[in-house]
Enzyme design. Structure first.
Site, mmCIF file in Angstrom:
data_model
loop_
_atom_site.group_PDB
_atom_site.id
_atom_site.type_symbol
_atom_site.label_atom_id
_atom_site.label_comp_id
_atom_site.label_asym_id
_atom_site.label_seq_id
_atom_site.Cartn_x
_atom_site.Cartn_y
_atom_site.Cartn_z
ATOM 1 N N HIS A 291 0.814 -1.219 0.000
ATOM 2 C CA HIS A 291 0.000 0.000 0.000
ATOM 3 C C HIS A 291 0.848 1.269 0.000
ATOM 4 C CE1 HIS A 291 -3.500 -2.494 0.985
ATOM 5 N NE2 HIS A 291 -2.812 -3.029 1.972
HETATM 6 C C1 BDR Z 1 -2.629 0.813 5.461
HETATM 7 O O1 BDR Z 1 -2.836 0.267 6.747
HETATM 8 C C2 BDR Z 1 -1.618 -0.094 7.326
HETATM 9 O O2 BDR Z 1 -1.723 -1.333 7.947
HETATM 10 C C3 BDR Z 1 -0.589 -0.072 6.228
HETATM 11 O O3 BDR Z 1 0.676 0.314 6.715
HETATM 12 C C4 BDR Z 1 -1.128 0.932 5.253
HETATM 13 O O4 BDR Z 1 -0.707 2.244 5.575
HETATM 14 C C5 BDR Z 1 -3.319 -0.073 4.438
HETATM 15 O O5 BDR Z 1 -4.686 -0.125 4.701
#
Ligand code: BDR
Ligand code: CA
Length: 305
Positions: free
Chosen positions: A236
């Site tokens: 992500h």
């Molecule tokens: C986001 O949530 C976190 O767990 C990850 O680092 C990312 O920023 C994805 O939904």
């Protein structure tokens, strides 16, 4: 000229790769890294950020910030990031944090900035919102706000909400209300950045550097996403850094984005309006050239020590 950025994060496995990518990218000038709790507590995310900066051999101030959202408490994501936030990978400790808490540091940097600064958020938006809510006039020193946040179709922490938006929806609402365009890398985009075993094997073949090895070790430890068919785990947070570095890898469209704040099953849900009936306040990243994205990350990680 490199784009000046402040990188606000909660490392976090994918935050770790985003930090390394930012530090490896000459297109960016990382003025500071600010840290919140989120994926794990601040007592873990802050040392993680310090260790990653040291691993990269970079000299960037790292400031600790919020260990709670504006309301309530963070809900950690140990099931994705492991107890140490880095998939169990142990890095050599970094130096102590820079003096001053994150929101103060963000305001100080904006106040003295000779050119507008881009605020990059890859965790709960608490630090960024605190900085701008307590001195709104500083928004004129902001170039862009670029976030990994939200999801238009479904969530990943509740059926309705994505983790970062859910972790501090009030903070996200503050950023959406600054009058600045907010660039969104939401789940619908970042799910396209699927780190499959084949892609990670290519990375590993690119060199012996400690940062490349750490990036591979951390990502290999992330459980494959059942939501995405178990083929790998989505990267992500590096998407927002990649967009700043190589916007040509993405398509995007303007829209209006809002976030649900009411208690209940929709809390933290982000809503997208493309009808034009509400004024656009966001640029939504839509598609990603995933093969070139993974090639970019591999090259950049291999360029670090
Ligand atoms: C986001 O949530 C976190 O767990 C990850 O680092 C990312 O920023 C994805 O939904
Ligand atoms: Ca994150």
């Amino acid at each position: 000229m490199p784009i000046p950025i402040i990188l606000d994060c909660d490392p976090g496995t994918d935050d770790a790769l985003a930090i390394l990518l930012a530090l490896a990218s000459p297109e960016l000038n990382v003025l500071a890294i600010t840290v919140a709790g989120g994926n794990v507590g601040l007592e873990i995310t802050l040392p993680n950020a310090l260790a990653l900066v040291a691993l990269a051999g970079a000299r960037v101030p790292v400031h600790g910030g919020a260990d709670n959202p504006l309301l309530g408490e963070f809900l950690p994501a140990h099931h994705i990031h492991a107890d140490n936030g880095l998939g169990g990978v142990i890095l050599p400790p970094g130096p102590p944090p820079a003096p001053g808490i994150a929101a103060d540091a963000i305001r100080d940097i904006l106040r003295g900035a000779p050119e507008p600064v881009t605020l990059v958020g890859i965790g709960p938006a608490t630090n960024l919102a605190l900085a701008l809510a307590t001195e709104p006039s500083l928004a004129v020193h902001v170039r862009d706000i670029v976030l990994m946040s939200g999801g238009w179709v479904r969530g990943n922490i509740t059926p309705a909400a994505e983790f970062n938006a859910y972790s501090d929806p009030e903070a996200l609402a503050i950023l959406l209300g600054t009058g600045h365009r907010v660039v969104f890398a939401a789940l619908d985009l970042t799910d396209q950045a699927l780190a499959t075993p084949a892609r990670l094997a290519v990375w590993r073949s690119l060199g012996p550097g400690r940062c490349l090895r750490a990036a591979c070790d951390i990502q290999v430890a992330v459980p494959p996403s059942a939501r995405l068919g178990g083929q790998g785990a989505p990267l992500h947070d590096p998407c927002v850094i990649a967009w700043l570095v190589r916007p040509d890898l993405f398509t995007a469209f303007p829209a209006h984005v809002s976030v649900d704040l009411a208690a209940g099953p929709d809390r933290g849900r982000t809503r997208l309006d493309r009808s034009g009936r509400t004024a656009d306040n966001a640029l939504v990243l839509d598609t990603l050239d995933a093969d070139r994205f993974f090639a970019l990350l591999g090259d950049r990680f291999a360029s670090l020590p």
